[in-house]
Structures are given as C-alpha cells and as structure tokens.
Design an enzyme around this catalytic site. Structure first.
Site, PDB file in Angstrom:
ATOM      1  N   TYR A 168     -46.727 -14.636  55.934  1.00 17.52           N
ATOM      2  CA  TYR A 168     -45.747 -15.722  55.830  1.00 17.52           C
ATOM      3  C   TYR A 168     -44.335 -15.209  56.071  1.00 17.52           C
ATOM      4  CZ  TYR A 168     -43.823 -20.151  54.119  1.00 17.52           C
ATOM      5  OH  TYR A 168     -43.179 -21.363  54.008  1.00 17.52           O
ATOM      6  N   HIS A 211     -49.315  -6.902  46.176  1.00 16.20           N
ATOM      7  CA  HIS A 211     -49.597  -7.677  47.389  1.00 16.20           C
ATOM      8  C   HIS A 211     -49.671  -6.751  48.602  1.00 16.20           C
ATOM      9  CE1 HIS A 211     -50.159 -11.283  49.609  1.00 16.20           C
ATOM     10  NE2 HIS A 211     -49.046 -11.154  50.307  1.00 16.20           N
ATOM     11  N   GLN A 231     -50.933 -14.758  54.434  1.00 15.06           N
ATOM     12  CA  GLN A 231     -51.058 -15.987  55.213  1.00 15.06           C
ATOM     13  C   GLN A 231     -52.039 -15.789  56.362  1.00 15.06           C
ATOM     14  OE1 GLN A 231     -47.799 -18.853  57.186  1.00 15.06           O
ATOM     15  NE2 GLN A 231     -47.879 -16.860  58.169  1.00 15.06           N
TER      16      GLN A 231
END
Length: 318
Positions: free
Chosen positions: A94, A298, A185
C-alpha cells in the site's frame, strides 16, 4: 505447552464466522463474465534500457477497470535463451510502487519473467480515473466505499485480473506457468486474484491484507484505519461500508482458491495481524504452505525470499 505454542495452535483453529453477503458468488460470476466479454487487453509496451545484462525490459501501459492506463514493468530473462518463460505478476504494498526493474533481479535469475504493476492512484505511474461522487478519508481505499460497484477495491482487483490476462497473452510467456505474488496489500491482491481467476498456476501471499476485514478495521494500524476514520465521520454508513468490504475479503473467498499457495504471517504484525491472515488461510482447501515468523512485525525478513523463489520454481518446473 508454552505461550507461543498455544498461540500458534489457537490460530490454526481460528475460523471466525464468515461475513459473506448472500450474493457474493453471483456478484463475482457476473463481474468476471463482464470482464471476459472485453476480450484481449488493450495495451502498449515500449522497450527501455536497464543495467541488467541479458534482460529485455519494457514499460507497459494497459487498460484496466476503466479508462485508466495501468503502468508496469515487463521483464524477460532472455539470457536463459528459452522459447517461453514462466512469469510472476507482482503487486506492491500500500502506497508503494513497482520501483525499478533492477529490483526484480532475483526472479529473473531464477528463470522467471516478471510483470510488476503500479497500482492505481498510489505512488507509481498509474493514475486513477475512477469517479469520486462523495468524500473520502485520506488515502485511497474509501473512494466509493459505500457501494461495491463504485468502490476503489473493485477497480483495484479488476486491474490486477487484467494484469494476469495481459501476461498470458504475451508471446514470450507460457500461459500455463503464470503466478501471482505480493506482500501486504500485494499479498491480499495475489490471494483474491488466485480465488477469482483460473489463469494463475500458483500464488504467493506474504503477510496479506484484505483478510477478515471486519476484525481488522478495529485493530489494524494500516490502510484499514482509513475505513475506520471514514465511518467515524459517517457512523450511519457503517453497515454499507462493512457490506462493501465483505465482497473483497479473502476470508470469504478463500475456499475458491484451487492452486498451490504460499502464505506468510508475522505474529507481531500490527498491520496485517495474525488473526486476519489465519482467518483466510484456514479456509483455503488447495495445496498450501504457511511460514510463520513469531517475532517479526510487518515484515518477513530477507531469508524468506529464498523460500518464495524455491516455491515458485517448484510450481513452474524449474
């Protein structure tokens, strides 16, 4: 059994109630039928220079969901001197972009061609002509979010499906050996494309988003905070927003995946939390493998790349 073992065991049993609307599969059947009627993907490709020897590099612009021209890098590892090549279609995270052709050298050295696209409206070269009829929170995902047929997610997913269609039409590519891949994403998009299209032969969904979004909207520190901000401003639209998201939630579509898929999850991830990833992964019925990183946030770490490439090579017979 220690805490970590219990946590992982519990996550493997985590199958929350689906949020799928009653017309989910009808919606996608009609959408995919409309897409198939468009025929070949309108596109242009122009060869560009690269520092990589033995690689043919092209800048591609193809027509996505609407009149938006989606941009991407098409890279062929011609140093291997084969008639056709397997190909991976790559989706970025993203607010990112496809970067530079040199970023994909590991895939090319593995003997796999690359088609890496810039997702609409984000920081790459792709614009976004999707109409905007109302306000939105910062970012992109709340554009048209009140309705499944006008929302950003629909345009985004169809752009990605068209990318796979385009790759399958290229003379240098073996259409039976195409994969989809991405992280965050991009991982969510790889997963939903593998659920909706029958053209990919494998999928790699690293720390994927677009999973268990009804849970994620309350907990994620990532893109779903935009949806949370939106409904905080328009609380009367909560049910509409959640219904829209449910059509694009991999948890609801996971049982449609029929190809081998590699998924990764990081247990300290505040963006794509492990609960969301497992909610989708546990419902996949095809050949699947999961790589768990207990102490990462992440990210998966650089050593994970070898696992990804080995998986892809196994699928394409390398």
């Amino acid at each position: 059994m220690g805490y970590l073992d219990r946590k992982i065991a519990d996550l493997y049993q985590y199958t929350p109630e689906l949020t799928a609307p009653e017309d989910l599969h009808l919606y996608w059947s009609k959408t995919l039928e409309q897409l198939s009627q468009r025929g070949s993907v309108a596109a242009e490709r122009q060869q560009v220079s690269t520092t990589m020897r033995g690689v043919q590099a092209y800048q591609v612009n193809y027509q996505g969901y609407d009149e938006t021209k989606v941009s991407g890098w098409y890279l062929i590892p011609s140093m291997w001197k084969e008639n056709t090549y397997p190909c991976v279609v790559l989706f970025h995270g993203y607010a990112g972009s496809s970067g530079l052709p040199e970023s994909y050298a590991p895939w090319l050295l593995a003997g796999i061609a690359v088609f890496a696209i810039d997702l609409r409206g984000q920081t790459g070269s792709t614009g976004d002509l999707l109409p905007q009829e109302g306000g939105m929170a910062k970012g992109w995902i709340t554009k048209g979010i009140d309705d499944k047929d006008s929302c950003y997610y629909k345009a985004l997913v169809i752009d990605c499906l068209r990318a796979v269609d385009w790759a399958a039409e290229q003379p240098e590519i073996d259409p039976s050996r195409i994969g989809v891949a991405g992280a965050s994403q991009g991982g969510g998009l790889a997963m939903i494309v593998s659920a909706l299209s029958r053209k990919p032969a494998f999928a790699i969904a690293d720390i994927p988003n677009m999973c268990h979004m009804d849970w994620g909207i309350f907990h994620s520190t990532g893109s779903l905070t935009e949806a949370a901000d939106y409904v905080s401003q328009y609380p009367d639209r909560w049910e509409k927003v959640m219904r829209t998201l449910s059509y694009f939630d991999n948890m609801n579509l996971a049982d449609r995946i029929e190809i081998p898929i590699l998924v990764s999850v990081s247990l300290k991830d505040p963006v794509c939390m492990p609960e969301t990833v497992f909610a989708a992964y546990n419902r996949i019925e095809s050949d699947k493998e999961l790589h768990i990183y207990p102490f990462r946030g992440h990210s998966t770490g650089e050593k994970h790349l070898r696992k990804v490439l080995e998986f892809a090579q196994r699928q394409v017979g390398r």
